[in-house]
Design a protein around this motif. Structure first.
Motif, PDB file in Angstrom:
ATOM      1  N   TYR A 127      -2.301   6.618   5.347  1.00 41.72           N
ATOM      2  CA  TYR A 127      -1.737   5.293   5.085  1.00 41.72           C
ATOM      3  C   TYR A 127      -2.188   4.252   6.110  1.00 41.72           C
ATOM      4  CZ  TYR A 127       1.304   1.303   5.177  1.00 41.72           C
ATOM      5  OH  TYR A 127       1.753   0.009   5.217  1.00 41.72           O
ATOM      6  N   VAL A 162       0.865  -1.184   0.000  1.00 45.80           N
ATOM      7  CA  VAL A 162       0.000   0.000   0.000  1.00 45.80           C
ATOM      8  C   VAL A 162       0.899   1.231   0.000  1.00 45.80           C
ATOM      9  CG1 VAL A 162      -1.780   1.275   1.265  1.00 45.80           C
ATOM     10  CG2 VAL A 162      -1.841  -1.240   1.201  1.00 45.80           C
ATOM     11  N   VAL A 165      -7.178  -2.620   3.768  1.00 41.39           N
ATOM     12  CA  VAL A 165      -6.715  -3.681   2.861  1.00 41.39           C
ATOM     13  C   VAL A 165      -6.431  -4.968   3.644  1.00 41.39           C
ATOM     14  CG1 VAL A 165      -4.879  -4.375   1.262  1.00 41.39           C
ATOM     15  CG2 VAL A 165      -5.856  -2.065   1.116  1.00 41.39           C
ATOM     16  N   ARG A 218      -5.667   3.137   5.386  1.00 42.40           N
ATOM     17  CA  ARG A 218      -5.763   2.416   4.114  1.00 42.40           C
ATOM     18  C   ARG A 218      -5.172   1.019   4.251  1.00 42.40           C
ATOM     19  NH1 ARG A 218      -2.495   4.662   0.589  1.00 42.40           N
ATOM     20  NH2 ARG A 218      -1.639   6.276   1.939  1.00 42.40           N
ATOM     21  N   ALA A 219      -4.034   0.913   4.929  1.00 46.29           N
ATOM     22  CA  ALA A 219      -3.396  -0.394   5.136  1.00 46.29           C
ATOM     23  C   ALA A 219      -4.294  -1.301   5.978  1.00 46.29           C
ATOM     24  CB  ALA A 219      -2.032  -0.212   5.794  1.00 46.29           C
TER      25      ALA A 219
END
Length: 154
Positions: A52, A35, A59, A55-56
């Motif tokens: 980040y 990512v 995912v 988002r990580a």
């Protein structure tokens, strides 16, 4: 055991992201995802809405994903392939041909994008809505000022 590796920013997570991860996962038994970090996105000229870490985490929560790590630069793909012993690198078709040099160490697959959905399009829609709201507020302020002026209150 076939290991698949893919990368993305995954900002404003949507169905296109889900489908990419599902299709990538179907190519092997393990899926690792790089990512893009906020710093790397800044270098690419991208501005992520979601930081980040979030988002990580999104995912990583996808059942098909076995591991997530930060993508910090363009050149780390080769070392990630070697470190993770990846058999397949999956990228979206918008990157077609850009990573063919990595075919010497793994199989590179380019998957078609999901039609009619993209983070860029979602961001453009938000920008359009924001512009419309600004124009509406400017009109309201202008009308209020005109009313105040007509009534000698300004």
């Amino acid at each position: 055991m076939t290991t698949v590796l893919t990368y993305g920013t995954f900002d404003l997570f949507h169905i296109g992201h889900v489908r990419l991860l599902q299709r990538a996962s179907a190519l092997g038994e393990r899926l690792y995802v790089g990512v893009s970090s906020d710093a790397f996105n800044a270098l690419k000229g991208k501005n992520s809405i979601i930081p980040y870490e979030q988002r990580a985490a999104i995912v990583a929560a996808i059942k098909e994903v076995d591991g997530v790590f930060p993508e910090e630069n363009w050149t780390q793909k080769k070392s990630d392939i070697e470190r993770l012993k990846a058999d397949i690198l999956v990228m979206g078709s918008d990157w077609e041909g850009r990573f063919d040099d990595l075919n010497t160490i793994c199989n590179v697959h380019y998957l078609p994008r999901t039609e009619d959905i993209s983070t860029t399009d979602i961001k453009k829609t938000f920008e359009k809505i924001n512009r419309q709201q600004i124009v509406s507020l400017e009109n309201q302020l202008r009308n209020a000022r005109d009313t105040l002026l007509r009534n000698n209150l300004l």
